[in-house]
Scaffold this motif. Structure first.
Motif, PDB file in Angstrom:
ATOM      1  N   ASP A  27       0.790  -1.193  -0.011  1.00 52.06           N
ATOM      2  CA  ASP A  27       0.128   0.033  -0.016  1.00 52.06           C
ATOM      3  C   ASP A  27       0.881   1.138   0.050  1.00 52.06           C
ATOM      4  O   ASP A  27       1.868   1.100   0.670  1.00 52.06           O
ATOM      5  N   GLY A  28       0.695   2.306  -0.768  1.00 55.01           N
ATOM      6  CA  GLY A  28       1.178   3.446  -0.810  1.00 55.01           C
ATOM      7  C   GLY A  28       2.302   3.814  -1.753  1.00 55.01           C
ATOM      8  O   GLY A  28       2.728   4.949  -1.859  1.00 55.01           O
ATOM      9  N   CYS A  29       2.617   2.823  -2.841  1.00 55.97           N
ATOM     10  CA  CYS A  29       3.612   2.827  -3.668  1.00 55.97           C
ATOM     11  C   CYS A  29       2.652   3.545  -5.008  1.00 55.97           C
ATOM     12  O   CYS A  29       1.766   2.839  -5.206  1.00 55.97           O
ATOM     13  N   PRO A  30       3.275   4.402  -5.779  1.00 62.90           N
ATOM     14  CA  PRO A  30       2.713   5.144  -6.805  1.00 62.90           C
ATOM     15  C   PRO A  30       1.875   4.109  -7.749  1.00 62.90           C
ATOM     16  O   PRO A  30       0.805   4.000  -8.069  1.00 62.90           O
ATOM     17  N   LEU A  31       2.654   2.958  -8.323  1.00 64.45           N
ATOM     18  CA  LEU A  31       2.088   1.910  -9.010  1.00 64.45           C
ATOM     19  C   LEU A  31       1.176   1.114  -8.654  1.00 64.45           C
ATOM     20  O   LEU A  31       0.392   0.676  -9.090  1.00 64.45           O
ATOM     21  N   THR A  32       1.537   0.713  -7.345  1.00 62.46           N
ATOM     22  CA  THR A  32       0.548  -0.164  -6.531  1.00 62.46           C
ATOM     23  C   THR A  32      -0.672   0.628  -6.573  1.00 62.46           C
ATOM     24  O   THR A  32      -1.753   0.119  -6.695  1.00 62.46           O
ATOM     25  N   ASP A  33      -0.779   1.937  -6.192  1.00 61.11           N
ATOM     26  CA  ASP A  33      -1.942   2.689  -5.992  1.00 61.11           C
ATOM     27  C   ASP A  33      -2.415   2.557  -7.225  1.00 61.11           C
ATOM     28  O   ASP A  33      -3.873   2.752  -7.506  1.00 61.11           O
ATOM     29  N   VAL A  34      -2.169   2.983  -8.585  1.00 57.71           N
ATOM     30  CA  VAL A  34      -2.655   3.011  -9.759  1.00 57.71           C
ATOM     31  C   VAL A  34      -3.241   1.479 -10.001  1.00 57.71           C
ATOM     32  O   VAL A  34      -4.524   1.598 -10.317  1.00 57.71           O
ATOM     33  N   TYR A  35      -2.540   0.404  -9.949  1.00 59.62           N
ATOM     34  CA  TYR A  35      -3.216  -0.817  -9.776  1.00 59.62           C
ATOM     35  C   TYR A  35      -4.487  -0.843  -9.019  1.00 59.62           C
ATOM     36  O   TYR A  35      -5.412  -1.201  -9.608  1.00 59.62           O
ATOM     37  N   ASN A  36      -4.403  -0.605  -7.743  1.00 58.37           N
ATOM     38  CA  ASN A  36      -5.628  -1.021  -6.737  1.00 58.37           C
ATOM     39  C   ASN A  36      -6.672   0.128  -7.093  1.00 58.37           C
ATOM     40  O   ASN A  36      -7.859  -0.036  -6.884  1.00 58.37           O
ATOM     41  N   ASN A  37      -6.423   1.260  -7.513  1.00 58.61           N
ATOM     42  CA  ASN A  37      -7.695   2.231  -7.813  1.00 58.61           C
ATOM     43  C   ASN A  37      -8.141   2.253  -9.230  1.00 58.61           C
ATOM     44  O   ASN A  37      -9.214   2.828  -9.560  1.00 58.61           O
ATOM     45  N   GLY A  38      -7.571   1.127 -10.125  1.00 53.85           N
ATOM     46  CA  GLY A  38      -8.188   1.173 -11.224  1.00 53.85           C
ATOM     47  C   GLY A  38      -8.032  -0.038 -12.226  1.00 53.85           C
ATOM     48  O   GLY A  38      -8.809  -0.302 -13.376  1.00 53.85           O
ATOM     49  N   PHE A  39      -7.241  -1.052 -11.806  1.00 55.11           N
ATOM     50  CA  PHE A  39      -6.994  -2.044 -12.460  1.00 55.11           C
ATOM     51  C   PHE A  39      -6.965  -3.396 -11.539  1.00 55.11           C
ATOM     52  O   PHE A  39      -6.214  -4.553 -12.284  1.00 55.11           O
ATOM     53  N   SER A  40      -7.426  -3.401 -10.613  1.00 57.23           N
ATOM     54  CA  SER A  40      -7.447  -4.565  -9.824  1.00 57.23           C
ATOM     55  C   SER A  40      -8.324  -5.761 -10.275  1.00 57.23           C
ATOM     56  O   SER A  40      -8.325  -6.771  -9.849  1.00 57.23           O
ATOM     57  N   HIS A  41      -9.103  -5.320 -11.420  1.00 60.66           N
ATOM     58  CA  HIS A  41      -9.822  -6.379 -12.059  1.00 60.66           C
ATOM     59  C   HIS A  41      -9.391  -7.425 -12.818  1.00 60.66           C
ATOM     60  O   HIS A  41      -9.695  -8.458 -13.302  1.00 60.66           O
ATOM     61  N   ILE A  42      -7.748  -6.994 -13.231  1.00 64.49           N
ATOM     62  CA  ILE A  42      -6.995  -7.758 -13.953  1.00 64.49           C
ATOM     63  C   ILE A  42      -5.902  -8.342 -13.001  1.00 64.49           C
ATOM     64  O   ILE A  42      -5.475  -7.881 -12.104  1.00 64.49           O
TER      65      ILE A  42
END
Length: 99
Positions: A27-42
């Motif tokens: 949690d809290g890393c920029p790329l992880t946040d991008v994944y968690n906030n818009g791409f966690s369905h893949i």
């Protein structure tokens, strides 16, 4: 996809030594946040490939757009321990093309 992306980063593997330690975290890393906030369905494996393709497109000023050749369906590994050993040694293009 054998030997392909599996959603893991083995930060202990020598070939990944140049990556920043916060390239991926819980949690809290920029790329992880991008994944968690818009791409966690893949899967993370598909996300890494899509992200790499986006970087290639940007770095080539749009000359290399891999969107049409992108194929989804990669599966995340259950464990990332020693996953870096799955990849060939960085010895040149032939090794990479064999993956």
């Amino acid at each position: 996809i054998p030997m392909g992306s599996d959603g893991c980063i083995d930060m202990d593997h020598a070939d990944n030594s140049g990556l920043p330690q916060d390239v991926w975290c819980d949690d809290g890393c920029p790329l992880t946040d991008v994944y968690n906030n818009g791409f966690s369905h893949i899967s993370k494996a598909d996300f890494w490939i899509a992200a790499a393709n986006a970087v290639i497109r940007i770095a080539s000023n749009g000359q290399l757009d891999l969107k049409d050749s992108y194929v989804s369906g990669r599966v995340d590994a259950d464990s990332c321990v020693d996953q870096g050993a799955r990849l060939p040694a960085a010895s040149g293009c032939d090794a990479v093309e064999g993956v």
